[in-house]
Design a protein around this motif. Structure first.
Motif, short mmCIF file in Angstrom:
data_model
loop_
_atom_site.label_atom_id
_atom_site.label_comp_id
_atom_site.label_asym_id
_atom_site.label_seq_id
_atom_site.Cartn_x
_atom_site.Cartn_y
_atom_site.Cartn_z
N GLY A 189 -18.76 -64.41 69.82
CA GLY A 189 -19.07 -65.05 71.09
C GLY A 189 -19.37 -64.05 72.18
N THR A 190 -18.61 -62.96 72.21
CA THR A 190 -18.86 -61.90 73.18
C THR A 190 -20.25 -61.30 72.97
N PHE A 191 -20.62 -61.09 71.72
CA PHE A 191 -21.95 -60.55 71.41
C PHE A 191 -23.05 -61.50 71.87
N LEU A 192 -22.89 -62.80 71.60
CA LEU A 192 -23.92 -63.77 71.96
C LEU A 192 -24.12 -63.83 73.47
N VAL A 193 -23.03 -63.79 74.22
CA VAL A 193 -23.10 -63.95 75.67
C VAL A 193 -23.67 -62.70 76.34
N ARG A 194 -23.42 -61.53 75.76
CA ARG A 194 -23.72 -60.28 76.47
C ARG A 194 -24.83 -59.45 75.86
N SER A 195 -25.45 -59.92 74.82
CA SER A 195 -26.45 -59.10 74.13
C SER A 195 -27.87 -59.36 74.60
#
Length: 676
Positions: free
Chosen positions: A289-295
């Motif tokens: 989820g962190t990757f999806l939001v910040r990538s």
């Protein structure tokens, strides 16, 4: 110097995270109690320095320090104080600092409240959390520094995204991150257990309360985000299967399975491999989820960043964490064991089936979320996967899970008898069927003009009342003494808090299903062109457009509509309105961004939802009017679930049993060598 102090504090926190991640592990390898003892002060110090850093950033926002690039990009001198505070985590850099603050807080909590654990186990758990913190601190310092200076300083800021200028956004990210990051504790327990090679009832008993608290916060965060989307975005929906919504929902599904699996591991010693794998998967999905939001790989009202460099860093970190933990799992799996055997008809079997359904449902959501991104990355084309896919795949998987939810808690461990279960649940089934057939009557009471029977709505209500009736019957059985008489006061005290937490959470899911079934089956929507004096009918209500008036806010200007709501589709000329609704159309001064503020007349039975669109020719407006039967029961159900999770975590048995079995959990550490 506030920015410099904040940056220096974060650097010191990184140094302590390195100490926390290395020294205690060396201590466990050497069986040196003094080295293992550094874990607690290092964890507390890491949290305190991160808190100082976060406080410096918040102070910069409060004081409108536009010499800091982040403040200049996400705040404005006209922004009200509560939203200047929320702007601290309203950007990518601030939100990732909030993430690492939560991670430090959880590590500090483990250090302070897990003293009855063996020194080795506590040292390994904190060391794993320290190593995770190192990755995030490096991410902040090298790619996402929130304290970068802006030279020369800006005269004023660009303003916070108007979507985030809402009370819900003051509380939603902290609650969501408490749940996201809280799953790192279960992950750390799993990795520490794999390093030691010991998984027993004490390990599961100590992991359960931390997982329950994280699950409760994640539940509240998801609920608040859904509620915010409902009243703030102007479209009247409570869930859109947005990729970022899915990013928080997937770890919630796996964490739900993890809690049930931990209960079996504690009570029966079974599901050990499954429990460890779920703990790894839950936190891994938080990182996804962190990757999806910040990538920058997706566009969403919830996404923070569009810098691919940051996405590469997070992807590499994700590969290290997930790959390392799964490699350790593959190495240790033969020593973990599968646990005790059980028959096909037993509580273990039903819980296992439920867990499999939850994980498969998560996989279906993950596929629908990532598939368009993969297709786009391969250059094959662009596709959109929306609610029709998720609804058609997710709901059929949840139907058997809801059925088993009522049966599992009352089924005997190891082996149960089908005739016994059939006799016990025949009246529960009858109540569920009768209640489902009354769905049209319930919809009519909520203001729906059409009372036609809808099979899917009736099925949803049948599942809701199936669970409700099962919980009520089970609770009454629990409160009976040996003679079959109700003895509420005495029998209630005999039951552990985890049992009451389970019943509250299951009842909350029933309320949630009840609200979802009715609002999806009987909601009424309509868009109308309305001039002043016009009246339109919506269901068994009508809406009269009285007029508009200009408004001026602290950092916006706009138009407020005035609509009278009547409880009849054809109100008489002298009828009195039951409510006056005032939706708004705002233009924010700093960026000129238009925003729609819906007006909602709430009641336990229904919401009447009114939002203004664009002004058209002749002074008329496009108006969206909706009737939402029992929509508020969706969020009431989420609150019941969260209270249930917190109640379960408060069970005193976890702490007492942990003290009794401290010596048995892991071999005692040898004393430190004497100094020459």
């Amino acid at each position: 110097m506030i920015a410099e102090i904040g940056h220096f504090s974060m650097t010191l926190a990184l140094a302590l995270a390195l100490v926390l991640g290395i020294v205690p592990l060396v201590g466990t390898a050497r069986r040196d109690l003094r080295l293992m003892g550094t874990a607690q002060p290092a964890a507390i110090g890491m949290f305190l320095f991160t808190l100082v850093s976060f406080g410096c950033l918040m102070s910069a926002f409060i004081q409108n320090d536009f010499s800091i690039a982040l403040v200049a990009s996400n705040s404005n001198s006209a922004l009200p104080l509560p939203y200047r505070i929320a702007a601290t985590w309203g950007s990518h850099e601030g939100s990732i600092l909030l993430w690492v603050l939560m991670l430090g807080g959880w590590a500090c909590a483990v250090a302070l409240f897990s003293r009855s654990l063996s020194a080795e186990l506590r040292a390994r758990i904190l060391a794993v959390m320290g190593l995770m913190a190192v990755g995030f601190y490096l991410f902040i310092l090298f790619t996402s520094n929130p304290f970068d200076r802006l030279i020369p300083a800006a005269a004023d800021g660009r303003d916070l995204n108007p979507l985030l200028q809402d009370p819900g956004m003051v509380f939603h990210p902290p609650l969501l991150y408490m749940g996201y990051v809280g799953l790192s504790v279960a992950f750390a327990f799993a990795v520490a257990g794999m390093i030691s090679g010991r998984f027993d009832a004490a390990w599961a008993r100590w992991t359960r309360p931390w997982t329950a608290v994280a699950w409760a916060f994640l539940t509240l965060g998801i609920a608040l985000g859904s509620f915010w989307a409902y009243y703030e975005l102007g479209w009247g929906g409570w869930w859109f299967w947005d990729p970022v919504e899915n990013a928080s929902f997937m770890p919630w599904l796996v964490a739900t399975a993890l809690m049930h699996s931990l209960s079996v591991t504690e009570k029966r010693g079974a599901f050990r491999n499954w429990t460890v794998l779920l703990a790894i998967l839950a936190f891994s999905l938080s990182l996804v989820g962190t990757f999806l939001v910040r990538s920058g790989v997706l566009t969403s009202v919830h996404a923070f960043a569009t810098d691919p460099t940051r996405g590469v860093f997070i992807l590499a970190f994700l590969a290290v964490v997930v790959g390392g933990s799964l490699t350790l799992f593959a190495w240790r799996a033969p020593t973990i064991g599968v646990g005790n055997r059980f028959s096909t008809v037993s509580r273990e079997s039903f819980l296992l089936a439920n867990n499999i359904l939850l994980v498969v449902a998560m996989a279906a959501v993950l596929l629908g979320t990532l598939y368009p991104l993969v297709i786009d990355a391969l250059g094959i084309g662009k596709i959109s996967v929306g609610p029709p896919y998720f609804d058609s795949v997710f709901y059929p998987l949840m139907a058997p899970a809801l059925f088993l939810m009522a049966i599992g808690p009352v089924t005997r461990w190891k082996q149960a008898e089908l005739p016994e279960l059939t006799d016990r649940f025949k009246w529960v089934l009858a109540v569920a069927v009768i209640a489902a057939l009354l769905a049209p009557v319930v919809a009519m009471l909520a203001g729906h003009g059409d009372i036609a029977v809808r099979p899917l709505v009736s099925l949803g209500l049948a599942f809701a009342f199936w669970i409700m009736a099962a919980v009520i019957v089970t609770v009454f059985d629990t409160l009976r003494d040996r003679n079959g008489r109700l003895a509420i006061a005495s029998e209630a005290r005999k039951q552990p808090a985890s049992v009451w937490g389970m019943h509250l959470a299951h009842f909350g899911i029933a309320l949630f299903v009840f609200g979802v079934a009715l609002v999806k089956g009987y909601e009424i929507e309509g868009e109308h062109r309305m001039a002043v004096g016009d009246t339109v009918a919506t269901g068994s209500y009508s809406l009269r457009f009285v007029g508009t008036k200009p408004i001026v806010g602290p950092n916006y200007r706009g138009t407020r509509g005035v609509f009278q709501l009547y409880d009849s589709a054809t109100p008489a000329a002298d009828a009195k309105p039951i409510a006056v609704l005032s939706p708004e159309k705002r233009i924010y001064s700093a960026g000129g961004m238009p925003m729609t503020e819906a007006a909602i007349n709430r009641s336990p039975m229904r919401d009447v939802y009114v939002a203004m669109g664009e002004e058209v020719d002749g002074g008329a407006w496009v108006v969206r009017a909706q009737i939402k039967p029992f929509v508020n029961w969706i969020w009431i159900g989420w609150v019941f679930m969260a209270i249930g999770g917190l109640t379960a975590a408060s069970d005193k048995r976890y702490r007492r049993a942990g003290r009794r079995q401290q010596a048995a959990t892991l071999p005692a550490a040898a004393p430190a060598p004497a100094q020459g």
